[in-house]
Design a protein around this motif. Structure first.
Motif, PDB file in Angstrom:
ATOM      1  N   ARG A   1      41.192 -42.193 -63.431  1.00  0.00           N
ATOM      2  CA  ARG A   1      40.414 -43.437 -63.344  1.00  0.00           C
ATOM      3  C   ARG A   1      39.046 -43.159 -62.728  1.00  0.00           C
ATOM      4  N   THR A   2      39.023 -42.366 -61.679  1.00  0.00           N
ATOM      5  CA  THR A   2      37.761 -42.059 -61.022  1.00  0.00           C
ATOM      6  C   THR A   2      36.822 -41.327 -61.983  1.00  0.00           C
ATOM      7  N   TYR A   3      37.429 -40.473 -62.824  1.00  0.00           N
ATOM      8  CA  TYR A   3      36.621 -39.752 -63.814  1.00  0.00           C
ATOM      9  C   TYR A   3      36.042 -40.729 -64.831  1.00  0.00           C
ATOM     10  N   VAL A   4      36.879 -41.622 -65.326  1.00  0.00           N
ATOM     11  CA  VAL A   4      36.442 -42.541 -66.383  1.00  0.00           C
ATOM     12  C   VAL A   4      35.363 -43.489 -65.855  1.00  0.00           C
ATOM     13  N   THR A   5      35.535 -43.984 -64.626  1.00  0.00           N
ATOM     14  CA  THR A   5      34.517 -44.893 -64.097  1.00  0.00           C
ATOM     15  C   THR A   5      33.381 -44.135 -63.429  1.00  0.00           C
ATOM     16  N   ALA A   6      33.423 -42.810 -63.511  1.00  0.00           N
ATOM     17  CA  ALA A   6      32.357 -41.955 -62.970  1.00  0.00           C
ATOM     18  C   ALA A   6      32.082 -42.232 -61.500  1.00  0.00           C
ATOM     19  N   SER A   7      33.137 -42.464 -60.752  1.00  0.00           N
ATOM     20  CA  SER A   7      32.943 -42.771 -59.328  1.00  0.00           C
ATOM     21  C   SER A   7      32.880 -41.501 -58.483  1.00  0.00           C
TER      22      SER A   7
ATOM     23  N   LEU B   1      39.417 -35.079 -74.400  1.00  0.00           N
ATOM     24  CA  LEU B   1      39.914 -33.794 -74.898  1.00  0.00           C
ATOM     25  C   LEU B   1      40.852 -33.156 -73.871  1.00  0.00           C
ATOM     26  N   GLY B   2      40.443 -33.217 -72.600  1.00  0.00           N
ATOM     27  CA  GLY B   2      41.259 -32.647 -71.537  1.00  0.00           C
ATOM     28  C   GLY B   2      42.622 -33.321 -71.443  1.00  0.00           C
ATOM     29  N   VAL B   3      42.623 -34.640 -71.527  1.00  0.00           N
ATOM     30  CA  VAL B   3      43.895 -35.373 -71.447  1.00  0.00           C
ATOM     31  C   VAL B   3      44.765 -35.020 -72.652  1.00  0.00           C
ATOM     32  N   ALA B   4      44.126 -34.955 -73.837  1.00  0.00           N
ATOM     33  CA  ALA B   4      44.886 -34.597 -75.038  1.00  0.00           C
ATOM     34  C   ALA B   4      45.492 -33.202 -74.880  1.00  0.00           C
TER      35      ALA B   4
ATOM     36  N   PRO C   1      28.628 -40.123 -73.197  1.00  0.00           N
ATOM     37  CA  PRO C   1      29.594 -39.845 -74.259  1.00  0.00           C
ATOM     38  C   PRO C   1      30.193 -38.443 -74.144  1.00  0.00           C
ATOM     39  N   LEU C   2      29.376 -37.470 -73.728  1.00  0.00           N
ATOM     40  CA  LEU C   2      29.869 -36.094 -73.642  1.00  0.00           C
ATOM     41  C   LEU C   2      30.984 -35.994 -72.593  1.00  0.00           C
ATOM     42  N   ALA C   3      30.711 -36.566 -71.405  1.00  0.00           N
ATOM     43  CA  ALA C   3      31.703 -36.489 -70.323  1.00  0.00           C
ATOM     44  C   ALA C   3      33.003 -37.173 -70.747  1.00  0.00           C
ATOM     45  N   LEU C   4      32.875 -38.353 -71.336  1.00  0.00           N
ATOM     46  CA  LEU C   4      34.093 -39.072 -71.718  1.00  0.00           C
ATOM     47  C   LEU C   4      34.814 -38.348 -72.852  1.00  0.00           C
ATOM     48  N   GLY C   5      34.042 -37.779 -73.783  1.00  0.00           N
ATOM     49  CA  GLY C   5      34.658 -37.023 -74.881  1.00  0.00           C
ATOM     50  C   GLY C   5      35.432 -35.833 -74.344  1.00  0.00           C
ATOM     51  N   LEU C   6      34.797 -35.105 -73.422  1.00  0.00           N
ATOM     52  CA  LEU C   6      35.469 -33.936 -72.843  1.00  0.00           C
ATOM     53  C   LEU C   6      36.704 -34.371 -72.057  1.00  0.00           C
TER      54      LEU C   6
ATOM     55  N   ALA D   1      34.345 -28.601 -59.329  1.00  0.00           N
ATOM     56  CA  ALA D   1      32.893 -28.456 -59.521  1.00  0.00           C
ATOM     57  C   ALA D   1      32.295 -29.585 -60.339  1.00  0.00           C
ATOM     58  N   LEU D   2      33.143 -30.469 -60.843  1.00  0.00           N
ATOM     59  CA  LEU D   2      32.677 -31.501 -61.774  1.00  0.00           C
ATOM     60  C   LEU D   2      31.429 -32.252 -61.308  1.00  0.00           C
ATOM     61  N   PRO D   3      31.407 -32.789 -60.062  1.00  0.00           N
ATOM     62  CA  PRO D   3      30.220 -33.577 -59.681  1.00  0.00           C
ATOM     63  C   PRO D   3      28.947 -32.743 -59.675  1.00  0.00           C
ATOM     64  N   TYR D   4      29.120 -31.413 -59.500  1.00  0.00           N
ATOM     65  CA  TYR D   4      27.938 -30.565 -59.420  1.00  0.00           C
ATOM     66  C   TYR D   4      27.526 -30.078 -60.807  1.00  0.00           C
ATOM     67  N   LEU D   5      28.464 -30.108 -61.760  1.00  0.00           N
ATOM     68  CA  LEU D   5      28.135 -29.724 -63.129  1.00  0.00           C
ATOM     69  C   LEU D   5      27.566 -30.904 -63.908  1.00  0.00           C
ATOM     70  N   ASP D   6      28.143 -32.078 -63.659  1.00  0.00           N
ATOM     71  CA  ASP D   6      27.737 -33.270 -64.391  1.00  0.00           C
ATOM     72  C   ASP D   6      26.497 -33.845 -63.720  1.00  0.00           C
ATOM     73  N   ARG D   7      25.310 -33.491 -64.263  1.00  0.00           N
ATOM     74  CA  ARG D   7      24.069 -33.929 -63.627  1.00  0.00           C
ATOM     75  C   ARG D   7      23.575 -35.252 -64.192  1.00  0.00           C
ATOM     76  N   ASN D   8      24.321 -35.813 -65.123  1.00  0.00           N
ATOM     77  CA  ASN D   8      23.947 -37.092 -65.705  1.00  0.00           C
ATOM     78  C   ASN D   8      24.026 -38.166 -64.620  1.00  0.00           C
ATOM     79  N   PRO D   9      22.892 -38.817 -64.263  1.00  0.00           N
ATOM     80  CA  PRO D   9      22.936 -39.747 -63.130  1.00  0.00           C
ATOM     81  C   PRO D   9      23.625 -41.060 -63.465  1.00  0.00           C
ATOM     82  N   SER D  10      23.782 -41.378 -64.740  1.00  0.00           N
ATOM     83  CA  SER D  10      24.310 -42.695 -65.088  1.00  0.00           C
ATOM     84  C   SER D  10      25.825 -42.728 -64.986  1.00  0.00           C
ATOM     85  N   ARG D  11      26.355 -43.889 -64.616  1.00  0.00           N
ATOM     86  CA  ARG D  11      27.795 -44.072 -64.590  1.00  0.00           C
ATOM     87  C   ARG D  11      28.272 -44.874 -65.787  1.00  0.00           C
ATOM     88  N   LEU D  12      27.323 -45.429 -66.546  1.00  0.00           N
ATOM     89  CA  LEU D  12      27.721 -46.300 -67.656  1.00  0.00           C
ATOM     90  C   LEU D  12      28.386 -45.502 -68.771  1.00  0.00           C
TER      91      LEU D  12
END
Lengths: 266, 518
Positions: free
Chosen positions: B140-146, B377-380, B369-374, B353-364
């Motif tokens: 959930r935290t990943y999906v809402t980018a918290s 993929l990870g869940v699958a 799309p890339l983060a959510l797609g990945l 390392a996720l928060p340090y790799l994902d430099r996209n500042p937006s949470r929307l």
């Protein structure tokens, strides 16, 4: 009602329900414990039966009937009613069986079982170099003690209904006994005219005539059986202590052998 | 008069001392949902006076408490942790961490201790619930980018907490010292041995020797009851303090950074009080959770217990605990070092390392799309790997053994155990050609089940000309011996070999007190 009151009320109902469940479970708990204990004991017996087949049956018989001189019968009235008094055991039957399995038979007790010539009963506990864990010994104890009902006659075990040939007569037994006599090498020591020529043991050509009078109060069949199981129990004058009739004769083979010897008349 | 007011004041003072400064009339107002009756708000002062309340925020922005935003997953992870601590302390009274005693102590707990089985079931159930909730909370935290920005470190402590939760669940797995536990942990620790450079040492450190024995059990016990709970408590404190005090609770992304009409934003960020609004909600959730645990443990869930651990006897089917099936799936794909150690470590490293790799500042969601797609993929991948990890996949028992296992499993209760004891007729029963009408229905259905399995294996060519036989003998009082025999023909292997009849036999015993159950 406000949301807070709704939630507090629902929480209260859930808590009361939990308590009700616990109280109901608590009332049924003695019965559940008894059921669980019975099931756990039953599981021990099932596992003990497997262990018995793996480790014990070659000496005590597949059904605990005993194997010749190797091991005494366990599925046996005497074992359950007289054995503890015989050896002067102060504890429970379970402790007696457990300690016998764990430690082995350090000192032979009457009646004497010769074993296979190497050991009497070995120690089975891992603590004394054997293969069995404590829980396995307990399972075996549960299994052995579960013979009590059928050994003392409270319960009759029914045989598996199978199409069996008609019951054989004594003559049939004697025919098989002759084969046992030859196959087991009895003839290497004993002479039976026309059959074997051994000399280190007494001549058995007319053994049926004398077997009944060797030992006062002992029938011919019992004397022959004893002579096989404990060769030195009675020594015929002029003969040395004999070799142990090593090897395994099943109870049935021994019966056949005795039946055969009883036909040997002068 | 004086005396009565004096007494009332004394009672009020005692009540305030116990209830973190709240008077009795204030408590009643709380329960009614009324506004505070005193000024300054004594409910806020409670957060200063009480230790337990001082770590909770006084107020929450409304949107951060929306159910669809949190699904209460963090709350339930903590709730389960508390349940584990409470039940675990009681279980420690009965448990003995030695190979000679451990299994017997579990049997004693189940058969002699009132509520012992319930306690064990709840402990196991809440443990699995904790693993599931911790994972879903992270998802959930990943999906809402918290996890972005100031919340990076909180995410890192969360990843560590997930690892500790898995460690707690896995170390607890060994303690019953049954076949299930012993072999799952043997396989699990054998992966540590595949670690480059330090594998052998790590394996010895975990197992306390080349194999798991008394030392290994004690180590896992110590990890389970002291080391890991302490670490979890410490990290949980850091994790929660960061969330509550460090950087503010996360709001749904579209409220934090979306284009909202001011009125709507004001409504969503309106602050609600912890006391009584959220406290009442948490009381409600905890009561519901407690009820669910008790009801499930009583009526649905039974903590498994197999036979006593036996290092000499590898079970036909060894399964990792469900939360490690994905690792077992990985192991079926490659070697131990890469798949068993490399990939899981890399996965945890990536998560950390996720928060340090994902430099996209937006949470929307629409801007990542890339983060959510990945993520999808990870869940699958996790789901597929878990499926690959199930014992049924990729490992095939010989056909006759598989039928034996289905009719009379090594562990647990098979179809023949389910036949009521007196309905197990004595005799020799062939799968083909037995007059089933003359047999008790429950036994006849087992026989026809065997016939169906044999025919199916025959048709698929696994057991040509398969024949089956069940022999039931009365073995002792209340004990029957069952022999299951399957014979089939093998193709001649070479020119010189004639086709041969193969035999599979399984002998087992059924006691009256263990039969007729489901």
């Amino acid at each position: 009602m406000s949301r807070i009151q709704h939630e507090l009320l629902s929480g209260l109902i859930a808590t009361v329900l939990s308590l009700a469940l616990l109280i109901a479970a608590g009332r049924a708990e003695p019965e559940r414990l008894a059921r669980r204990a019975a099931a756990a004991h039953a599981w021990e017996i099932e596992i003990g039966a497997e262990l018995y087949a793996d480790h014990c049956r070659s000496c005590h018989g597949i059904n605990g009937e005993g194997v010749g001189q190797l091991g005494p019968a366990l599925h046996d009235d005497h074992f359950f009613r007289g054995r503890l008094r015989e050896v002067g055991w102060q504890g429970t039957p379970g402790e007696y069986v457990a300690s016998t399995i764990a430690l082995g038979r350090v000192v032979a007790t009457a009646p004497f079982y010769a074993g296979d010539g190497n050991v009497v009963m070995p120690a089975w506990s891992q603590a004394y170099g054997g293969p069995l864990r404590p829980d396995e010994i307990q399972s075996l104890v549960a299994f052995v003690l579960n013979w009590e009902a059928s050994a003392t006659g409270t319960v009759e075990l029914r045989p598996v209904p199978t199409p069996t040939p008609s019951l054989e007569d004594l003559a049939g037994q004697a025919v098989r006994g002759e084969k046992v006599f030859l196959a087991a090498g009895c003839g290497d020591c004993h002479t039976i005219a026309g059959l074997s020529k051994g000399t280190s043991g007494p001549d058995l050509t007319a053994v049926a005539d004398i077997a009944g009078s060797r030992r006062p109060g002992m029938s011919a069949a019992d004397y022959l059986r004893e002579s096989f199981l404990i060769p030195n129990a009675y020594l015929v004058a002029g003969y040395e202590e004999g070799a142990r009739c090593g090897g395994i004769l099943s109870q049935k083979q021994l019966d056949d052998l005795v039946a055969f010897l009883l036909t040997r008349k002068g | 008069m004086f005396r009565i007011t004096h007494l009332a004041a004394a009672v009020d003072a005692r009540a305030r001392a116990i209830a973190a400064g709240l008077s009795i009339s204030e408590l009643r107002a709380l329960l009614r949902g009324d506004k505070p009756g005193e000024r300054p708000n004594p409910r806020y002062r409670a957060h200063v006076i009480s230790f337990l309340l001082h770590i909770r925020p006084r107020t929450y922005p409304l949107a951060s408490t929306w159910f669809t935003h949190t699904f209460r997953l963090g709350f339930f992870t903590t709730f389960f942790f508390v349940v584990e601590a409470l039940t675990g302390v009681v279980l420690m009274i009965y448990y003995v961490p030695t190979p000679d005693q451990a299994y017997a102590s579990i049997i004693r707990l189940i058969t002699r201790v009132p509520f012992g089985e319930l306690l064990r079931d709840v402990h196991r159930l809440a443990g699995e619930g904790m693993v599931a909730c911790a994972f879903l909370h992270m998802l959930r935290t990943y999906v809402t980018a918290s996890y972005k920005g100031v919340r990076s470190f909180t995410w890192l402590t969360g990843v560590a907490l997930l690892a500790i939760t898995l460690g707690l669940a896995f170390s607890g797995y060994l303690l019953p010292w049954d076949q299930l536990a012993y072999w799952a942990v043997t396989i699990g620790t054998s992966m540590a041995a595949a670690m480059p450079w330090i594998g052998k040492e790590l394996n010895t450190l975990l197992r306390g020797g080349p194999d798991i024995g008394a030392d290994g059990l004690l180590r896992f016990y110590q990890l389970h009851v002291i080391a890991l709970p302490l670490a979890a408590l410490l990290l949980l404190g850091v994790h929660y303090y960061k969330v509550a005090r460090g950087h503010g609770l996360s709001l749904p992304a579209h409220i934090e950074e979306g284009d909202l009409p001011p009125a709507e934003r004001a409504a969503a960020t309106r602050r609600i009080d912890f006391i009584p609004d959220l406290l009442a909600h948490e009381v409600f959730l905890a009561s519901l959770g407690g009820l669910a645990l008790i009801a499930l443990a009583l009526f649905v869930y039974d903590a498994p217990l197999e036979r006593h651990a036996n290092p000499q006897r590898t079970p036909l089917e060894t399964a990792a605990p469900w939360f490690f099936l994905w690792v077992q799936g990985l192991l079926k794909l490659g070697d131990k070092a890469w798949m068993g150690i490399g990939v899981p470590l890399a996965a945890f490293g990536l998560l950390a390392a996720l928060p340090y790799l994902d430099r996209n500042p937006s949470r929307l969601a629409r801007r990542r799309p890339l983060a959510l797609g990945l993520g999808a993929l990870g869940v699958a991948a996790l789901i597929v790997l878990t499926y690959l990890g199930t014992p049924g996949y990729g490992v095939h028992l010989p056909a006759a053994v598989a039928i034996g296992q289905a009719m009379a499993p090594e562990e647990g209760i098979g179809p023949l155990h389910m036949v009521p004891f007196d309905n197990l007729p004595l005799g020799v029963f062939a799968a083909e050609g037995t007059d089933e009408a003359a047999l008790p229905a429950s036994f006849a259905s087992v026989l026809s089940d065997l016939r169906r399995r044999l025919a199916e294996a025959d048709a698929r060519g696994a057991l040509p000309q398969a024949r089956g036989l069940i022999i039931v003998e009365e073995w002792q009082a209340d004990l029957k011996r069952i022999t299951l025999r399957i014979t089939w023909t093998t193709e001649p292997a070479g020119e010189t070999q004639a086709e041969a009849r193969q035999v599979y036999t399984r002998v087992f015993y059924i006691h009256r007190q263990r039969s007729g159950h489901d």
